[in-house]
Design a protein around this motif. Structure first.
Motif, PDB file in Angstrom:
ATOM      1  N   THR A  31     -41.050 -40.434  19.024  1.00 41.31           N
ATOM      2  CA  THR A  31     -39.979 -40.046  18.105  1.00 41.31           C
ATOM      3  C   THR A  31     -40.130 -38.597  17.674  1.00 41.31           C
ATOM      4  O   THR A  31     -39.148 -37.841  17.643  1.00 41.31           O
ATOM      5  N   TYR A  32     -41.342 -38.183  17.347  1.00 45.28           N
ATOM      6  CA  TYR A  32     -41.593 -36.797  16.954  1.00 45.28           C
ATOM      7  C   TYR A  32     -41.211 -35.842  18.079  1.00 45.28           C
ATOM      8  O   TYR A  32     -40.539 -34.833  17.845  1.00 45.28           O
ATOM      9  N   GLU A  33     -41.638 -36.139  19.303  1.00 39.56           N
ATOM     10  CA  GLU A  33     -41.338 -35.266  20.433  1.00 39.56           C
ATOM     11  C   GLU A  33     -39.836 -35.217  20.721  1.00 39.56           C
ATOM     12  O   GLU A  33     -39.290 -34.163  21.043  1.00 39.56           O
ATOM     13  N   ALA A  34     -39.140 -36.337  20.576  1.00 37.14           N
ATOM     14  CA  ALA A  34     -37.692 -36.354  20.786  1.00 37.14           C
ATOM     15  C   ALA A  34     -36.975 -35.548  19.706  1.00 37.14           C
ATOM     16  O   ALA A  34     -36.027 -34.811  20.003  1.00 37.14           O
ATOM     17  N   MET A  35     -37.425 -35.660  18.467  1.00 38.50           N
ATOM     18  CA  MET A  35     -36.820 -34.881  17.388  1.00 38.50           C
ATOM     19  C   MET A  35     -37.053 -33.391  17.594  1.00 38.50           C
ATOM     20  O   MET A  35     -36.154 -32.582  17.382  1.00 38.50           O
ATOM     21  N   ARG A  36     -38.259 -33.002  18.012  1.00 41.41           N
ATOM     22  CA  ARG A  36     -38.545 -31.594  18.264  1.00 41.41           C
ATOM     23  C   ARG A  36     -37.656 -31.048  19.377  1.00 41.41           C
ATOM     24  O   ARG A  36     -37.144 -29.939  19.285  1.00 41.41           O
ATOM     25  N   SER A  37     -37.455 -31.831  20.422  1.00 43.37           N
ATOM     26  CA  SER A  37     -36.661 -31.329  21.545  1.00 43.37           C
ATOM     27  C   SER A  37     -35.171 -31.265  21.212  1.00 43.37           C
ATOM     28  O   SER A  37     -34.480 -30.354  21.650  1.00 43.37           O
ATOM     29  N   HIS A  38     -34.673 -32.201  20.423  1.00 39.83           N
ATOM     30  CA  HIS A  38     -33.249 -32.199  20.095  1.00 39.83           C
ATOM     31  C   HIS A  38     -32.899 -31.268  18.934  1.00 39.83           C
ATOM     32  O   HIS A  38     -31.865 -30.599  18.961  1.00 39.83           O
ATOM     33  N   LEU A  39     -33.737 -31.211  17.930  1.00 42.69           N
ATOM     34  CA  LEU A  39     -33.416 -30.408  16.745  1.00 42.69           C
ATOM     35  C   LEU A  39     -33.838 -28.951  16.880  1.00 42.69           C
ATOM     36  O   LEU A  39     -33.141 -28.061  16.405  1.00 42.69           O
ATOM     37  N   PHE A  40     -34.984 -28.699  17.501  1.00 41.80           N
ATOM     38  CA  PHE A  40     -35.516 -27.338  17.552  1.00 41.80           C
ATOM     39  C   PHE A  40     -35.559 -26.775  18.965  1.00 41.80           C
ATOM     40  O   PHE A  40     -35.976 -25.637  19.162  1.00 41.80           O
ATOM     41  N   GLU A  41     -35.197 -27.554  19.935  1.00 42.48           N
ATOM     42  CA  GLU A  41     -35.147 -27.155  21.337  1.00 42.48           C
ATOM     43  C   GLU A  41     -36.471 -26.598  21.846  1.00 42.48           C
ATOM     44  O   GLU A  41     -36.528 -25.596  22.547  1.00 42.48           O
ATOM     45  N   LYS A  44     -42.910 -29.110  22.142  1.00 44.39           N
ATOM     46  CA  LYS A  44     -44.247 -29.267  21.588  1.00 44.39           C
ATOM     47  C   LYS A  44     -44.662 -30.728  21.638  1.00 44.39           C
ATOM     48  O   LYS A  44     -43.876 -31.637  21.407  1.00 44.39           O
ATOM     49  N   SER A  45     -45.918 -30.919  21.931  1.00 43.21           N
ATOM     50  CA  SER A  45     -46.469 -32.265  21.975  1.00 43.21           C
ATOM     51  C   SER A  45     -46.833 -32.716  20.562  1.00 43.21           C
ATOM     52  O   SER A  45     -47.079 -31.900  19.670  1.00 43.21           O
ATOM     53  N   ALA A  46     -46.887 -34.000  20.353  1.00 39.59           N
ATOM     54  CA  ALA A  46     -47.238 -34.534  19.037  1.00 39.59           C
ATOM     55  C   ALA A  46     -48.717 -34.304  18.728  1.00 39.59           C
ATOM     56  O   ALA A  46     -49.097 -34.099  17.581  1.00 39.59           O
ATOM     57  N   VAL A  47     -49.549 -34.304  19.751  1.00 36.11           N
ATOM     58  CA  VAL A  47     -50.986 -34.096  19.583  1.00 36.11           C
ATOM     59  C   VAL A  47     -51.422 -33.000  20.544  1.00 36.11           C
ATOM     60  O   VAL A  47     -51.143 -33.068  21.733  1.00 36.11           O
ATOM     61  N   GLU A  48     -52.095 -31.989  20.002  1.00 33.09           N
ATOM     62  CA  GLU A  48     -52.630 -30.904  20.816  1.00 33.09           C
ATOM     63  C   GLU A  48     -54.098 -30.721  20.480  1.00 33.09           C
ATOM     64  O   GLU A  48     -54.483 -30.730  19.316  1.00 33.09           O
ATOM     65  N   ILE A  49     -54.906 -30.529  21.509  1.00 35.61           N
ATOM     66  CA  ILE A  49     -56.334 -30.285  21.326  1.00 35.61           C
ATOM     67  C   ILE A  49     -56.637 -28.915  21.893  1.00 35.61           C
ATOM     68  O   ILE A  49     -56.408 -28.656  23.071  1.00 35.61           O
ATOM     69  N   GLY A  50     -57.150 -28.025  21.043  1.00 31.09           N
ATOM     70  CA  GLY A  50     -57.454 -26.669  21.453  1.00 31.09           C
ATOM     71  C   GLY A  50     -58.945 -26.397  21.446  1.00 31.09           C
ATOM     72  O   GLY A  50     -59.767 -27.312  21.333  1.00 31.09           O
ATOM     73  N   GLU A  51     -59.298 -25.110  21.527  1.00 31.01           N
ATOM     74  CA  GLU A  51     -60.706 -24.705  21.562  1.00 31.01           C
ATOM     75  C   GLU A  51     -61.455 -25.166  20.309  1.00 31.01           C
ATOM     76  O   GLU A  51     -62.519 -25.729  20.400  1.00 31.01           O
ATOM     77  N   ASN A  52     -60.885 -24.875  19.148  1.00 27.92           N
ATOM     78  CA  ASN A  52     -61.569 -25.221  17.897  1.00 27.92           C
ATOM     79  C   ASN A  52     -60.636 -25.890  16.897  1.00 27.92           C
ATOM     80  O   ASN A  52     -60.820 -25.759  15.697  1.00 27.92           O
TER      81      ASN A  52
END
Length: 63
Positions: A31-41, A44-52
């Protein structure tokens, strides 16, 4: 024999609860990913893991 039945019942109940929580969490992520793609175009993934850091739903946790 009684302890085996108790173990199996406990195992199945725990498995059911974990599956339920996992399905709900994945539903929130979709749902979060669908809202991001439709509302903000953006895509972005719901969960991201980076270096730190780890990002859950736009909240950053640094370590």
């Amino acid at each position: 024999m009684r302890s085996l039945k108790l173990f199996i019942k406990s195992f199945l109940l725990t498995l059911f609860c974990l599956a339920f929580v996992t399905i709900i969490y994945l539903g929130f992520c979709k749902t979060y990913e669908a809202m991001r793609s439709h509302l903000f175009e953006d895509t972005k993934s719901a969960v991201e893991i980076g270096e730190n850091y780890i990002k859950f739903f736009d909240m950053h946790f640094y370590f």
